[in-house]
Design a protein around this motif. Structure first.
Motif, PDB file in Angstrom:
ATOM      1  N   LYS A 117       0.806  -1.255  -0.001  1.00 16.54           N
ATOM      2  CA  LYS A 117       0.002  -0.215  -0.117  1.00 16.54           C
ATOM      3  C   LYS A 117       1.007   1.285   0.212  1.00 16.54           C
ATOM      4  O   LYS A 117       0.629   2.164  -0.724  1.00 16.54           O
ATOM      5  N   LEU A 118       1.885   1.238   0.856  1.00 19.16           N
ATOM      6  CA  LEU A 118       2.754   2.496   0.653  1.00 19.16           C
ATOM      7  C   LEU A 118       3.407   2.550  -0.829  1.00 19.16           C
ATOM      8  O   LEU A 118       3.465   3.626  -1.064  1.00 19.16           O
ATOM      9  N   ALA A 119       3.768   1.652  -1.314  1.00 19.62           N
ATOM     10  CA  ALA A 119       4.303   1.616  -2.613  1.00 19.62           C
ATOM     11  C   ALA A 119       3.331   2.144  -3.672  1.00 19.62           C
ATOM     12  O   ALA A 119       3.629   3.143  -4.286  1.00 19.62           O
ATOM     13  N   LEU A 120       2.154   1.754  -3.558  1.00 20.11           N
ATOM     14  CA  LEU A 120       1.295   2.470  -4.313  1.00 20.11           C
ATOM     15  C   LEU A 120       0.817   3.818  -4.239  1.00 20.11           C
ATOM     16  O   LEU A 120       0.902   4.591  -5.211  1.00 20.11           O
ATOM     17  N   GLN A 121       0.974   4.248  -2.882  1.00 23.29           N
ATOM     18  CA  GLN A 121       0.761   5.512  -2.366  1.00 23.29           C
ATOM     19  C   GLN A 121       2.093   6.398  -3.075  1.00 23.29           C
ATOM     20  O   GLN A 121       1.714   7.484  -3.464  1.00 23.29           O
ATOM     21  N   TRP A 122       3.135   6.115  -3.008  1.00 22.24           N
ATOM     22  CA  TRP A 122       4.356   6.400  -3.553  1.00 22.24           C
ATOM     23  C   TRP A 122       4.485   6.523  -5.236  1.00 22.24           C
ATOM     24  O   TRP A 122       4.418   7.787  -5.528  1.00 22.24           O
ATOM     25  N   ALA A 123       3.763   5.500  -5.794  1.00 24.80           N
ATOM     26  CA  ALA A 123       3.559   5.489  -7.325  1.00 24.80           C
ATOM     27  C   ALA A 123       2.506   6.604  -7.527  1.00 24.80           C
ATOM     28  O   ALA A 123       2.847   7.423  -8.570  1.00 24.80           O
ATOM     29  N   GLU A 124       1.486   6.606  -6.750  1.00 30.92           N
ATOM     30  CA  GLU A 124       0.268   7.462  -7.187  1.00 30.92           C
ATOM     31  C   GLU A 124       0.826   8.772  -7.169  1.00 30.92           C
ATOM     32  O   GLU A 124       0.490   9.636  -7.689  1.00 30.92           O
ATOM     33  N   ALA A 125       1.594   9.087  -5.995  1.00 30.87           N
ATOM     34  CA  ALA A 125       2.181  10.580  -5.783  1.00 30.87           C
ATOM     35  C   ALA A 125       2.928  11.131  -6.948  1.00 30.87           C
ATOM     36  O   ALA A 125       3.050  12.109  -7.414  1.00 30.87           O
ATOM     37  N   TRP A 126       3.830   9.977  -7.545  1.00 32.04           N
ATOM     38  CA  TRP A 126       4.744  10.323  -8.570  1.00 32.04           C
ATOM     39  C   TRP A 126       3.578  10.646 -10.021  1.00 32.04           C
ATOM     40  O   TRP A 126       3.914  11.693 -10.613  1.00 32.04           O
ATOM     41  N   LYS A 127       2.930   9.843  -9.979  1.00 38.90           N
ATOM     42  CA  LYS A 127       1.799  10.131 -11.007  1.00 38.90           C
ATOM     43  C   LYS A 127       1.072  11.348 -11.068  1.00 38.90           C
ATOM     44  O   LYS A 127       0.886  11.985 -12.239  1.00 38.90           O
ATOM     45  N   THR A 128       0.525  11.899  -9.931  1.00 40.51           N
ATOM     46  CA  THR A 128      -0.438  12.982  -9.841  1.00 40.51           C
ATOM     47  C   THR A 128       0.553  14.462  -9.287  1.00 40.51           C
ATOM     48  O   THR A 128       0.081  15.454  -9.181  1.00 40.51           O
ATOM     49  N   ARG A 129       2.113  14.031  -9.294  1.00 40.21           N
ATOM     50  CA  ARG A 129       3.070  14.949  -9.017  1.00 40.21           C
ATOM     51  C   ARG A 129       2.716  15.644  -7.431  1.00 40.21           C
ATOM     52  O   ARG A 129       3.131  16.810  -7.466  1.00 40.21           O
ATOM     53  N   ASP A 130       2.306  14.989  -6.711  1.00 42.14           N
ATOM     54  CA  ASP A 130       1.900  15.152  -5.405  1.00 42.14           C
ATOM     55  C   ASP A 130       3.019  14.950  -4.422  1.00 42.14           C
ATOM     56  O   ASP A 130       2.497  13.810  -3.781  1.00 42.14           O
ATOM     57  N   GLY A 131       3.920  15.798  -4.005  1.00 41.93           N
ATOM     58  CA  GLY A 131       5.019  15.328  -3.159  1.00 41.93           C
ATOM     59  C   GLY A 131       4.135  15.083  -1.662  1.00 41.93           C
ATOM     60  O   GLY A 131       4.893  14.455  -0.908  1.00 41.93           O
ATOM     61  N   LYS A 132       3.103  15.947  -1.392  1.00 41.69           N
ATOM     62  CA  LYS A 132       2.565  15.627  -0.055  1.00 41.69           C
ATOM     63  C   LYS A 132       2.333  14.230   0.440  1.00 41.69           C
ATOM     64  O   LYS A 132       2.674  13.790   1.484  1.00 41.69           O
ATOM     65  N   LEU A 133       1.639  13.300  -0.565  1.00 41.56           N
ATOM     66  CA  LEU A 133       1.619  12.015  -0.571  1.00 41.56           C
ATOM     67  C   LEU A 133       2.890  11.201  -0.192  1.00 41.56           C
ATOM     68  O   LEU A 133       2.777  10.257   0.712  1.00 41.56           O
ATOM     69  N   ARG A 134       3.922  11.524  -0.654  1.00 39.40           N
ATOM     70  CA  ARG A 134       5.205  10.985  -0.351  1.00 39.40           C
ATOM     71  C   ARG A 134       5.810  11.565   1.218  1.00 39.40           C
ATOM     72  O   ARG A 134       6.074  10.432   1.629  1.00 39.40           O
ATOM     73  N   LEU A 135       5.514  12.779   1.126  1.00 40.75           N
ATOM     74  CA  LEU A 135       6.222  13.229   2.593  1.00 40.75           C
ATOM     75  C   LEU A 135       5.527  12.515   3.915  1.00 40.75           C
ATOM     76  O   LEU A 135       5.861  12.142   4.763  1.00 40.75           O
TER      77      LEU A 135
END
Length: 172
Positions: free
Chosen positions: A62-80
């Motif tokens: 689930k963390l990997a999916l969140q990381w990838a989705e953040a890259w796709k949407t350009r949303d660094g908050k999701l990664r932080l």
């Protein structure tokens, strides 16, 4: 996201976990967040030897999916949200150097953009494969490896490393 599973897959997982076998879970391409059919039936893979491992592996997946989705949407908050404190510090330094603003959370360039991704994970690391396209219709693949650890009682991303920046790709 709720993964679609067949009753047979669930029974096989239980048998594998009870007997101590290593279990490999595969979900159909229809269960990926964006309907990714890029690689047939393997958008979701993790291995487990015990029930505790299965829970941990699901969490890292689930963390990997969140990381990838953040890259796709350009949303660094999701990664932080899921980075270790040392990674957060490094991220802010990189953002300051790149944009002049350490609090800027927009990541990645606008083109090429991520069309889809798949993730494979276990308790310690994940491999994410991204598929990109651009306005010319060209397609590219890139891969990134994440490692996980514990911090303040929760699982976090300890590091990320781009293994393939962007390689031309064709479905033919």
């Amino acid at each position: 996201m709720k993964l679609k599973t067949s009753p047979i897959a669930g029974i096989l997982l239980v048998i594998a976990l009870v007997t101590g076998m290593t279990a490999v879970i595969r979900a159909s391409a229809d269960s990926s967040p964006d309907g990714n059919k890029m690689f047939g039936t393997t958008p979701f893979i993790y291995t487990a030897e015990t029930a505790d491992d299965a829970v941990q592996n699901e969490q890292t997946y689930k963390l990997a999916l969140q990381w990838a989705e953040a890259w796709k949407t350009r949303d660094g908050k999701l990664r932080l949200e899921i980075m270790s404190s040392s990674m957060q510090k490094e991220f802010r330094q990189q953002q300051k150097a790149a944009t002049g603003d350490a609090n800027n959370t927009v990541i990645r360039w606008s083109s090429p953009w991520v069309v889809s991704y798949i993730a494979e994970s276990d308790a310690e690391e994940a491999l994410i494969t991204y598929r990109y396209t651009d306005s010319t219709g060209s397609q590219y693949l890139g891969t990134e490896r994440l490692s996980f650890g514990e911090e303040n009682g929760r699982t976090v991303v300890n590091s990320s490393k781009t293994e393939i920046e962007m390689k031309p790709y064709s479905e033919e």
